[in-house]
Structures are given as structure tokens and as C-alpha cells.
Design a protein around this motif. Structure first.
Motif, PDB file in Angstrom:
ATOM      1  N   LEU A  82       0.829  -1.202   0.000  1.00  0.00           N
ATOM      2  CA  LEU A  82       0.000   0.000   0.000  1.00  0.00           C
ATOM      3  C   LEU A  82       0.864   1.253   0.000  1.00  0.00           C
ATOM      4  N   ARG A  83       1.918   1.199   0.776  1.00  0.00           N
ATOM      5  CA  ARG A  83       2.795   2.366   0.859  1.00  0.00           C
ATOM      6  C   ARG A  83       3.433   2.649  -0.505  1.00  0.00           C
ATOM      7  N   ARG A  84       3.761   1.573  -1.206  1.00  0.00           N
ATOM      8  CA  ARG A  84       4.332   1.735  -2.545  1.00  0.00           C
ATOM      9  C   ARG A  84       3.332   2.464  -3.448  1.00  0.00           C
ATOM     10  N   LEU A  85       2.077   2.064  -3.336  1.00  0.00           N
ATOM     11  CA  LEU A  85       1.027   2.726  -4.109  1.00  0.00           C
ATOM     12  C   LEU A  85       1.003   4.214  -3.826  1.00  0.00           C
ATOM     13  N   LEU A  86       1.032   4.549  -2.544  1.00  0.00           N
ATOM     14  CA  LEU A  86       0.974   5.950  -2.157  1.00  0.00           C
ATOM     15  C   LEU A  86       2.143   6.716  -2.749  1.00  0.00           C
ATOM     16  N   ARG A  87       3.310   6.110  -2.668  1.00  0.00           N
ATOM     17  CA  ARG A  87       4.512   6.770  -3.162  1.00  0.00           C
ATOM     18  C   ARG A  87       4.393   7.077  -4.656  1.00  0.00           C
ATOM     19  N   GLU A  88       3.798   6.134  -5.385  1.00  0.00           N
ATOM     20  CA  GLU A  88       3.633   6.348  -6.818  1.00  0.00           C
ATOM     21  C   GLU A  88       2.606   7.420  -7.117  1.00  0.00           C
ATOM     22  N   ALA A  89       1.475   7.348  -6.422  1.00  0.00           N
ATOM     23  CA  ALA A  89       0.411   8.329  -6.645  1.00  0.00           C
ATOM     24  C   ALA A  89       0.907   9.731  -6.323  1.00  0.00           C
ATOM     25  N   ARG A  90       1.857   9.802  -5.411  1.00  0.00           N
ATOM     26  CA  ARG A  90       2.444  11.056  -4.970  1.00  0.00           C
ATOM     27  C   ARG A  90       3.110  11.813  -6.125  1.00  0.00           C
ATOM     28  N   GLN A  91       3.636  11.063  -7.089  1.00  0.00           N
ATOM     29  CA  GLN A  91       4.390  11.654  -8.191  1.00  0.00           C
ATOM     30  C   GLN A  91       3.529  12.572  -9.055  1.00  0.00           C
ATOM     31  N   VAL A  92       2.290  12.176  -9.241  1.00  0.00           N
ATOM     32  CA  VAL A  92       1.397  12.920 -10.127  1.00  0.00           C
ATOM     33  C   VAL A  92       1.314  14.376  -9.709  1.00  0.00           C
ATOM     34  N   GLY A  93       1.405  15.291 -10.675  1.00  0.00           N
ATOM     35  CA  GLY A  93       1.374  16.709 -10.310  1.00  0.00           C
ATOM     36  C   GLY A  93       0.422  17.532 -11.150  1.00  0.00           C
ATOM     37  N   ASP A  94      -0.755  16.990 -11.402  1.00  0.00           N
ATOM     38  CA  ASP A  94      -1.744  17.686 -12.221  1.00  0.00           C
ATOM     39  C   ASP A  94      -2.472  18.767 -11.440  1.00  0.00           C
ATOM     40  N   ALA A  95      -3.437  19.359 -12.096  1.00  0.00           N
ATOM     41  CA  ALA A  95      -4.366  20.244 -11.401  1.00  0.00           C
ATOM     42  C   ALA A  95      -5.199  19.376 -10.460  1.00  0.00           C
ATOM     43  N   LYS A  96      -5.789  20.035  -9.481  1.00  0.00           N
ATOM     44  CA  LYS A  96      -6.359  19.280  -8.375  1.00  0.00           C
ATOM     45  C   LYS A  96      -7.387  18.232  -8.798  1.00  0.00           C
ATOM     46  N   ASN A  97      -8.356  18.652  -9.606  1.00  0.00           N
ATOM     47  CA  ASN A  97      -9.427  17.704  -9.898  1.00  0.00           C
ATOM     48  C   ASN A  97      -8.992  16.618 -10.868  1.00  0.00           C
ATOM     49  N   LYS A  98      -8.117  16.994 -11.781  1.00  0.00           N
ATOM     50  CA  LYS A  98      -7.597  16.003 -12.706  1.00  0.00           C
ATOM     51  C   LYS A  98      -6.731  15.001 -11.947  1.00  0.00           C
ATOM     52  N   MET A  99      -5.972  15.540 -11.012  1.00  0.00           N
ATOM     53  CA  MET A  99      -5.122  14.690 -10.189  1.00  0.00           C
ATOM     54  C   MET A  99      -5.966  13.649  -9.457  1.00  0.00           C
ATOM     55  N   LEU A 100      -7.086  14.106  -8.944  1.00  0.00           N
ATOM     56  CA  LEU A 100      -7.962  13.184  -8.213  1.00  0.00           C
ATOM     57  C   LEU A 100      -8.403  12.033  -9.100  1.00  0.00           C
ATOM     58  N   ARG A 101      -8.940  12.398 -10.278  1.00  0.00           N
ATOM     59  CA  ARG A 101      -9.448  11.340 -11.170  1.00  0.00           C
ATOM     60  C   ARG A 101      -8.324  10.373 -11.536  1.00  0.00           C
ATOM     61  N   ARG A 102      -7.172  10.928 -11.810  1.00  0.00           N
ATOM     62  CA  ARG A 102      -6.055  10.066 -12.191  1.00  0.00           C
ATOM     63  C   ARG A 102      -5.651   9.152 -11.033  1.00  0.00           C
ATOM     64  N   SER A 103      -5.598   9.705  -9.842  1.00  0.00           N
ATOM     65  CA  SER A 103      -5.233   8.904  -8.679  1.00  0.00           C
ATOM     66  C   SER A 103      -6.208   7.757  -8.497  1.00  0.00           C
ATOM     67  N   VAL A 104      -7.480   8.055  -8.692  1.00  0.00           N
ATOM     68  CA  VAL A 104      -8.487   7.022  -8.519  1.00  0.00           C
ATOM     69  C   VAL A 104      -8.292   5.917  -9.549  1.00  0.00           C
ATOM     70  N   GLN A 105      -7.967   6.329 -10.788  1.00  0.00           N
ATOM     71  CA  GLN A 105      -7.731   5.312 -11.817  1.00  0.00           C
ATOM     72  C   GLN A 105      -6.535   4.436 -11.452  1.00  0.00           C
ATOM     73  N   VAL A 106      -5.480   5.092 -11.008  1.00  0.00           N
ATOM     74  CA  VAL A 106      -4.297   4.341 -10.578  1.00  0.00           C
ATOM     75  C   VAL A 106      -4.674   3.364  -9.470  1.00  0.00           C
ATOM     76  N   TYR A 107      -5.444   3.869  -8.520  1.00  0.00           N
ATOM     77  CA  TYR A 107      -5.855   3.035  -7.395  1.00  0.00           C
ATOM     78  C   TYR A 107      -6.670   1.841  -7.864  1.00  0.00           C
ATOM     79  N   PHE A 108      -7.615   2.084  -8.756  1.00  0.00           N
ATOM     80  CA  PHE A 108      -8.431   0.996  -9.325  1.00  0.00           C
ATOM     81  C   PHE A 108      -7.547  -0.101  -9.894  1.00  0.00           C
TER      82      PHE A 108
END
Lengths: 231, 231
Positions: A82-108
Motif C-alpha cells: 500500500l505504501r508503494r502505491l501511495l509513493r507512486e500516486a504522490r508523483q502525479v502533479g496535475d491540477a487538483k481535480n484532474k489529479m484526483l481522477r487520475r489517482s483514482v484510476q491508478v488506485y483501481f
DNA sequence: TGTACATCAGTGAACGCGCGTTCACTGATGTAC
DNA sequence: TGTACATCAGTGAACGCGCGTTCACTGATGTAC
């Protein structure tokens, strides 16, 4: 060697302790596989896990005192995942709402690819053994602390007191973990249903983030007692 | 003539079918008691439940085909309990934020008073058996539908499309249920810790409701595609 | 009304089976000299 | 370098036990006449 090999072999010219570690990993994997077949962790037996792992029942004791001890090891291992997942999601640097959607996709994707671990974690989060339950919950707290640090780093919610930010992150982690079993129970080959589930999940998190924004505004209008708002 | 025992009695001058229902209830209660002792449902056996209920193992079959069937009956029973809670919380007619805090307090008490049922529900929500899991999740959906109807009735979030309101309620129900095992694991006799947990929970729900407010605002500024906003 | 019979919730014994745990063991790997 | 010994991960057999499930039963309750 990648984690997703068809069936982990134990041989090759390895040292004794390496071989032992290998068997240990095979036992852990075997338990996860049984859980993946719809079994609940609490109902797994030593003989059953050993059988699935392809070792004699007695060999189990060389690695774990009991199934409970193996369970704790699984929580630990999954925490690292799980921590590895967080570390990866951390890299994303989009605008806030786009970042959210992308993070969710990554999580899925992550949940689907680490199906067995999430199956285990979600069910032990409120499962039978108190030890396991507390271990999982402890991981979740760490998880939301790291998330809060990320928000600080990205300079989001600067005006929000740390305790409140922590609380919001706890809510997010909560929502994420609650979504896992739903993702895992999705019938395969139904992309529309999957898209709807994803959309629903994105919206829930949007609500939470919007709430955090409003809270911030509110804090500016009527300062919270636990912290002076600098200005 | 048998004297009064502290454990639930089955005697008195009842009809045969009433007596059967009584035994059935005792079996359900016995399963919950075992869960309350830290056992996980999946690990319960027929003999064990029968022993706890004070009947011979074989008698179990007069009421349930298997432990799984008993589990489904427990979900059903608990669903009724939860619905009763909702109906009561519905009565409260305070101002919005006060209502929230009061509802949370009611919920806290309810969870503590129905400890065993919540223990069961929370762990089977993502537990081992797919049938039970889906049954619990189904209850949760019904639950959030009823909550959405309540919001409509109270004329809150009028501008919000039904689908979105549903989603928000799902998030709330989710958060509520996730809080249950934390409440149940609270060490007794620590009112401060309990108050903190309650406060944290209230804040999380406040965030969600604030988010819903903002969403509404947002919908007014930029209309959602899935519904014209009447005005 | 009483009598004779049917129903069926709960009993008690028995079965085969897989469980957790123990024991003495084997034989490849590691180590000391 | 080779040799002799120690270590210990995994083996295989054995144990007593509680499990799920079956069977024929008992005896109070319900029902038909």
C-alpha cells in the motif's frame, strides 16, 4: 523476478536461508490464494495452507507459530504494498481535480492487480481477530498521515489545522479502502459497470475535497480555537 | 420444576411453533455471542453454536441448513435493527449542524447497545462469504436510499440531482459503518478517548455535508448534464 | 366431551474425516580445522 | 585444499480430538373423529 509468476518455484542454487525465505513467501502466497478462492482467513488451517504451499504440515512451524502469526506477517507485507502505491500516486502533479481522477484510476488498477492483498486487508480491517484488526487500522493511520504530509508538501489546505487535515485524510483513506471490496466483486467483462463504479468513487472523493475547501473558508471566517490563523 | 435461569428460557406454555421460533432465536443469539467473544463468523461450527445455545448439535438442522444460512438470517435480523435506528434518527428536527451531532450521538449509543450485531455486520461487510458480503452491501444500499428520501423530505439539497444525493448518502452510510468497529474497539472507561472518537466522527460527517453544500453551489454555477436545473 | 393417531422439535449414539501438534528422522548446506 | 562434524529446513508417521452429518428414537403438542 516479478511478483506475479505463475507458481513460485523453490530450487536453484540458493543458500539455505534464502531457500527458507522462499518457503516463507510461498506459505504467505498460499494463504492469499486460499483467501482468493473465497475462503475467509479465520477459517484457514495450518494443514490447508501447507498443502496449498506444497510442503508438509509440520514445515509450517519452521516459519510461523500459528495462523495468526502468519496473518500479522501478511498485514505487514500488504502495508508495504500500500505504501508503494501511495509513493507512486504522490508523483502525479496535475491540477487538483484532474489529479484526483487520475489517482483514482491508478488506485483501481492497483486494487485489481493486487487483488489478493486487498481482499485480505479489507476483510481483516474489521475481521475476527483483534490483533489483525488493530494492525490493519494502524496501517491505515500511517497511511493517512503520509497523505496529510503530501497535502502539506503540495501546499494544499495551508490554512487548515493539522489535526483537521489528518481527519480529512482519514476519511479519504477510509473511503478508498471501503471501495476496494466493491471493486473486487465487480463481475469481469462489464466495462460500463466498472466505469460507473469508478465515477461514483471519484464523486465521493470530490465531495470530501470540496468539503475540505469549504471547511477552510469557514475557518477563515470564524477562526478555530485550536490554532490562530496567521495572516 | 425448572427454576428461573439467567440465560434465555425456552419453556412456559407456548405453542409448538412458538417454541421453535424461540429456539431459532436462541441459535442466532448464540452465534452472535460467540462472535462477541472475538470469534470470526467463518470459523464458527454447527456443534459450537448448538453447544452455546444449549441444544444438541443435530437440533441445529431443524432451523438452518448450514452456518451460512444462519449468517444470512443474522444479516436480515440486523438489517431490521439498523432500519429501526434510521427511523428513530429521522424524528429529530433540529437545525442542520445540531441535528448531525445529535444523530451521531444516537448512533454511538446504538452501536454500543447493539454491539454484537454491529460486530457481525462490520466484519461480514467485506468478510469471507460472498453471499453474506452481498447481502450486507444490499442492506447498505437500501439504507442510503432511505436516507436520501429523508433529505428530500426535509427539503435539504433540493437542487441536487437524485443520483448525486444517493451517492452522498452512500458515502455517509459508508463512513458510519466504518466507524462502528472503531467504536466497538474503544477501551471501556475512557470517556475522553471516546469523546475524541465521537468528535472525529462528527467532523468527518461535517466535511461530507459541507462538500454536498459546495457541490450544490457548483451545480448552480455550472449545471450538471444529467439533469436540467429547474428554476 | 374423550380417545386414538399424526406430527415433529429435540435427543443420543455412531461414523468417518481432517484438524493441530508431537516426535524421531533425513540429508543437503554451512562451518571449523 | 579436503575432511569431519553441526545445523536445521523439510519429512513422514502417529496421536487424540472435535468436526459435520446420519440414523433411529422419544415424547409432548396438535388434530381428527
Amino acid at each position: 523476478m516479478p511478483a506475479l509468476s505463475p507458481a513460485p518455484k523453490r530450487q536453484d542454487s540458493l543458500s539455505r536461508s534464502e531457500r527458507k525465505d522462499q518457503t516463507r513467501a510461498i506459505l504467505l502466497q498460499a494463504a492469499l490464494q486460499l483467501i482468493g478462492e473465497g475462503r475467509s482467513f479465520a477459517s484457514l488451517g495450518i494443514r490447508e495452507i501447507a498443502r496449498q504451499a506444497g510442503v508438509v504440515p509440520n514445515a509450517f512451524y519452521r516459519h510461523f507459530r500459528s495462523t495468526d502469526a502468519l496473518g500479522l506477517a501478511l498485514v505487514e507485507e500488504s502495508g508495504i504494498t500500500l505504501r508503494r502505491l501511495l509513493r507512486e500516486a504522490r508523483q502525479v502533479g496535475d491540477a487538483k481535480n484532474k489529479m484526483l481522477r487520475r489517482s483514482v484510476q491508478v488506485y483501481f488498477e492497483y486494487v485489481k492487480q493486487n487483488r489478493l492483498q486487498f481482499l485480505f486487508i479489507s476483510s481483516e480491517r474489521s475481521g475476527g481477530s483483534k490483533n489483525l484488526r488493530l494492525a490493519v487500522r494502524n496501517d491505515m493511520v500511517h497511511f493517512s498521515i503520509e497523505m496529510a504530509q503530501d497535502f502539506r508538501r503540495l501546499a494544499l489546505y495551508n490554512e487548515m489545522p493539522t489535526a483537521t487535515l489528518q481527519m480529512v485524510c482519514g476519511l479519504i483513506v477510509n473511503t478508498m479502502l471501503a471501495a476496494a471490496p466493491e471493486i473486487l466483486d465487480l463481475p469481469p467483462g462489464q466495462p460500463l459497470l466498472e466505469a460507473e463504479t469508478l465515477e461514483n468513487f471519484v464523486q465521493q472523493l470530490q465531495i470530501v475535497l470540496l468539503g475540505a475547501d469549504c471547511w477552510k473558508d469557514r475557518a477563515q471566517r470564524q477562526p478555530q480555537p485550536e490554532r490562530q490563523h496567521d495572516r
